[in-house]
Design a protein around this motif. Structure first.
Motif, mmCIF file in Angstrom:
data_model
loop_
_atom_site.group_PDB
_atom_site.id
_atom_site.type_symbol
_atom_site.label_atom_id
_atom_site.label_comp_id
_atom_site.label_asym_id
_atom_site.label_seq_id
_atom_site.Cartn_x
_atom_site.Cartn_y
_atom_site.Cartn_z
ATOM 1 N N LEU A 128 0.801 -1.380 0.201
ATOM 2 C CA LEU A 128 0.031 0.035 0.075
ATOM 3 C C LEU A 128 0.761 1.315 0.025
ATOM 4 C CD1 LEU A 128 -2.582 -1.336 2.573
ATOM 5 C CD2 LEU A 128 -2.999 -0.854 -0.008
ATOM 6 N N HIS A 129 1.685 1.437 0.895
ATOM 7 C CA HIS A 129 2.737 2.271 0.914
ATOM 8 C C HIS A 129 3.455 2.652 -0.605
ATOM 9 C CE1 HIS A 129 3.139 2.547 5.553
ATOM 10 N NE2 HIS A 129 2.385 3.687 4.831
ATOM 11 N N GLU A 130 3.738 1.387 -1.189
ATOM 12 C CA GLU A 130 4.365 1.462 -2.644
ATOM 13 C C GLU A 130 3.619 2.082 -3.304
ATOM 14 O OE1 GLU A 130 5.530 -2.340 -4.440
ATOM 15 O OE2 GLU A 130 7.644 -1.729 -4.240
ATOM 16 N N ASN A 131 2.208 2.262 -3.346
ATOM 17 C CA ASN A 131 1.266 2.532 -4.301
ATOM 18 C C ASN A 131 0.775 4.152 -3.561
ATOM 19 O OD1 ASN A 131 0.471 0.730 -6.663
ATOM 20 N ND2 ASN A 131 1.087 -0.473 -5.031
ATOM 21 N N LYS A 132 1.544 4.685 -2.778
ATOM 22 C CA LYS A 132 1.341 5.992 -2.205
ATOM 23 C C LYS A 132 -0.220 5.908 -1.505
ATOM 24 C CE LYS A 132 4.861 7.735 -4.152
ATOM 25 N NZ LYS A 132 5.981 6.481 -4.363
ATOM 26 N N ILE A 133 -0.443 4.804 -0.865
ATOM 27 C CA ILE A 133 -1.683 4.875 0.018
ATOM 28 C C ILE A 133 -1.439 4.762 1.413
ATOM 29 C CG2 ILE A 133 -3.725 3.252 0.557
ATOM 30 C CD1 ILE A 133 -3.624 2.277 -2.449
ATOM 31 N N GLU A 134 -2.085 5.512 2.284
ATOM 32 C CA GLU A 134 -1.722 5.610 3.634
ATOM 33 C C GLU A 134 -2.552 4.264 4.191
ATOM 34 O OE1 GLU A 134 -3.678 9.096 4.946
ATOM 35 O OE2 GLU A 134 -2.148 10.548 4.232
ATOM 36 N N VAL A 135 -1.852 3.940 5.259
ATOM 37 C CA VAL A 135 -2.149 2.668 6.238
ATOM 38 C C VAL A 135 -2.430 3.026 7.445
ATOM 39 C CG1 VAL A 135 -1.415 0.338 6.731
ATOM 40 C CG2 VAL A 135 -0.486 1.350 4.496
ATOM 41 N N GLY A 136 -3.829 2.670 7.926
ATOM 42 C CA GLY A 136 -4.083 2.529 9.295
ATOM 43 C C GLY A 136 -4.021 1.128 9.967
ATOM 44 N N PHE A 137 -3.619 1.056 11.133
ATOM 45 C CA PHE A 137 -3.681 -0.302 11.831
ATOM 46 C C PHE A 137 -4.648 -0.319 13.111
ATOM 47 C CE2 PHE A 137 0.855 -2.275 11.050
ATOM 48 C CZ PHE A 137 0.735 -2.421 9.819
ATOM 49 N N PHE A 138 -5.519 -1.096 12.994
ATOM 50 C CA PHE A 138 -6.428 -1.284 14.295
ATOM 51 C C PHE A 138 -5.587 -2.345 15.198
ATOM 52 C CE2 PHE A 138 -10.021 -0.391 11.316
ATOM 53 C CZ PHE A 138 -10.434 0.903 11.945
ATOM 54 N N LEU A 139 -5.563 -1.937 16.464
ATOM 55 C CA LEU A 139 -4.621 -2.821 17.181
ATOM 56 C C LEU A 139 -5.706 -3.240 18.386
ATOM 57 C CD1 LEU A 139 -1.444 -0.929 17.370
ATOM 58 C CD2 LEU A 139 -1.736 -2.801 15.974
ATOM 59 N N GLN A 140 -5.216 -4.327 19.055
ATOM 60 C CA GLN A 140 -5.989 -4.797 20.159
ATOM 61 C C GLN A 140 -5.089 -5.584 21.016
ATOM 62 O OE1 GLN A 140 -9.685 -8.303 20.673
ATOM 63 N NE2 GLN A 140 -9.282 -7.441 18.757
ATOM 64 N N PHE A 141 -5.439 -5.022 22.437
ATOM 65 C CA PHE A 141 -4.298 -5.699 23.374
ATOM 66 C C PHE A 141 -5.468 -6.303 24.513
ATOM 67 C CE2 PHE A 141 -1.629 -2.094 22.034
ATOM 68 C CZ PHE A 141 -0.505 -2.735 21.955
ATOM 69 N N GLY A 142 -4.903 -7.065 25.316
ATOM 70 C CA GLY A 142 -5.609 -7.906 26.389
ATOM 71 C C GLY A 142 -6.338 -9.129 25.910
ATOM 72 N N TYR A 143 -6.171 -9.588 24.687
ATOM 73 C CA TYR A 143 -6.769 -11.108 24.386
ATOM 74 C C TYR A 143 -6.312 -12.079 25.651
ATOM 75 C CZ TYR A 143 -9.187 -14.228 21.547
ATOM 76 O OH TYR A 143 -10.056 -15.222 21.281
#
Length: 483
Positions: free
Chosen positions: A343-358
């Motif tokens: 995605l970055h290579e194609n100039k698209i921003e990336v967002g990460f959803f992160l989850q803690f405590g599983y």
């Protein structure tokens, strides 16, 4: 006098964190329902709770329109509606009471009403629609208005109190609408679009509108509640979606689109065809969407860029394969790395959803997630703690640990509702610590002088957080040192 007043109980004002962020979207699911019911010949109006000050505005809308039917139809494309925040449930109960005081027949639809229809009926609702609501609502209104006489027991997807008895009748679920192209576009004419446009441009310098291309998700993440569509997945055609984008562009000129799908462009070659159509129709509008990491290939990344995609959010969740497997995610940590790179290579921003405590997450697993964020360098992150919702395998696993409180009050609650691997304070500190480091790193990457000037304060916050986290673990705080 209006036959039907639609509303919903998600008030942005009641969610301090998101009110401060001020990125509001109208209730898309409610707009679909209003449009569908209007196409069946009913007179409809809309109360939009998103920007309302309180339930008192619902009361004023009831007094203005004097509807026979008050339909509180939640936006099932808003993930916060699926989370069933307590403040919004309380608002729905208040809205039911206000409508009943005015003699309305009250109908509820949404994730929480599907899971807890008995509570809503006890609070005065006359009927609850279970699952997807448009067709069930149409049949119910036909029955109530005398256009249909087959009886309430024959209406699939309906729950109601049995007249003259203390029991609740729950009919069988209704099959989902498969031909989504047959649905009319959302009833945008009922929305004060200019108010949204003004708020967006004042706060962010651009105007964003919301759309959906699908309903449901076929994957099996065991913490993800699916009270509306279950494991089922239905998609609009790229032709239908492109036509709507062209219509929105010509009528409202948005600068940006938020596709609220659980997964955007799952069908093979859907994104590629969509990109072609947008260019043919001169309907390209920058957008953001959600994708699974394992569905991002060179081909799809290129097509997303061609279609005008600005940002892709990925449900990364964890940098530990052990935790991803425990969640039944069905993808690999290396998929997340590859997706971010493509995605970055194609100039698209990336967002990460992160989850803690599983359950089962160790300190070493937390560090793997931090390592993944540092190495993948997403452009934005969203952090939560694991949240048990009814109907999920995760909920069944931890339900004996749940106390009286089983839902967050608002989106910034972040309460551990069960006994997590670490105490609740650990996750609150971790939440702040990860955000501090992320903001500092992002400022340096972007050469953001304001962020760089603030970086000593960010660093102090990180060091303070490391000391606090060290109290909860046997690992040296140096394991978290910035590098």
């Amino acid at each position: 006098m209006t036959q039907i007043l639609f509303g919903q109980s998600y008030y942005l004002r009641f969610d301090p964190k998101l009110w401060d962020a001020m990125m509001p979207y109208p209730p898309l699911g409610t707009l679909y329902a209003a449009s569908y019911i209007r196409s069946r010949g009913y007179d409809v109006a809309l109360f939009d709770a998103m920007l309302a000050e309180s339930e008192e505005e619902w009361a004023k809308s009831l007094d203005e329109h004097k509807p026979k039917y008050a339909v509180i139809f939640e936006d099932n494309f808003n993930y916060l509606s699926k989370m069933c925040l307590l403040r919004m449930r309380e608002a729905a109960f208040t809205m039911i009471q206000m409508a009943k005081e005015r003699g309305c027949v009250v109908i509820l639809c949404g994730a929480d009403a599907t899971d807890h229809y008995d509570q809503y009926l006890e609070r005065g609702a006359d009927y609850c629609l279970l699952g997807e609501g448009e067709e069930t609502l149409a049949e119910l209104l036909d029955q109530l208005s005398g256009q249909r006489d087959a009886g309430f027991s024959s209406i699939l997807g309906l729950a109601y109190a049995d007249e003259g008895q203390s029991s609740v009748v729950k009919n069988m679920r209704r099959p989902d609408i498969k031909e989504l192209d047959s649905l009319p576009f959302p009833a945008w004419d009922l929305v004060d679009v200019q108010k949204y446009k003004m708020l967006w441009r004042e706060r962010h310098g651009y105007f964003s509108m919301n759309m959906v291309t699908t309903r449901g998700c076929p994957y099996h993440c065991n913490w993800c509640a699916k009270p509306i569509w279950g494991q089922r997945y239905n998609s609009r055609s790229p032709e239908n979606v492109a036509a709507e984008m062209k219509w929105l562009k010509e009528n409202f000129a948005p600068d940006h689109i938020w596709f609220a799908d659980d997964i955007f462009g799952l069908k093979p070659n859907w994104v590629e065809r969509f990109a072609e159509l947008l260019h043919e129709l001169n309907a390209v509008i920058p957008f953001k969407c959600l994708k699974r990491a394992d569905l991002v290939t060179e081909k799809t990344a290129l097509a997303l860029a061609k279609a005008g995609c600005k940002t892709v959010w990925i449900g990364a969740e964890s940098g530990s394969q052990k935790i991803l497997d425990a969640m039944d995610k069905g993808d690999k940590v290396e998929d997340i790395y590859r997706a971010a790179h493509l995605l970055h290579e194609n100039k698209i921003e990336v967002g990460f959803f992160l989850q803690f405590g599983y359950p089962g997450e160790s300190w070493a697993d937390v560090q793997k997630t931090l390592k993944m964020v540092r190495e993948c360098m997403p452009d934005d992150i969203g952090i939560s703690v694991s949240y048990p919702l009814p109907g999920t395998k995760f909920f069944e696993r931890v339900k004996m640990e749940l106390g009286e409180k089983q839902n967050w009050v608002d989106s910034d609650d972040l309460a551990m509702l069960y006994r997590g691997p670490f105490p609740q304070d650990f996750y609150r500190v971790l939440h702040g610590r990860v955000h501090h480091e992320f903001r500092m790193r992002r400022a340096w990457r972007k050469r953001d002088m304001r962020g760089i000037i603030r970086s000593p304060y960010y660093l102090l916050g990180i060091l303070k957080s490391d000391l606090q986290l060290h109290r909860f673990t046997s690992t040296q705080s140096a394991d978290l040192t910035i590098r």
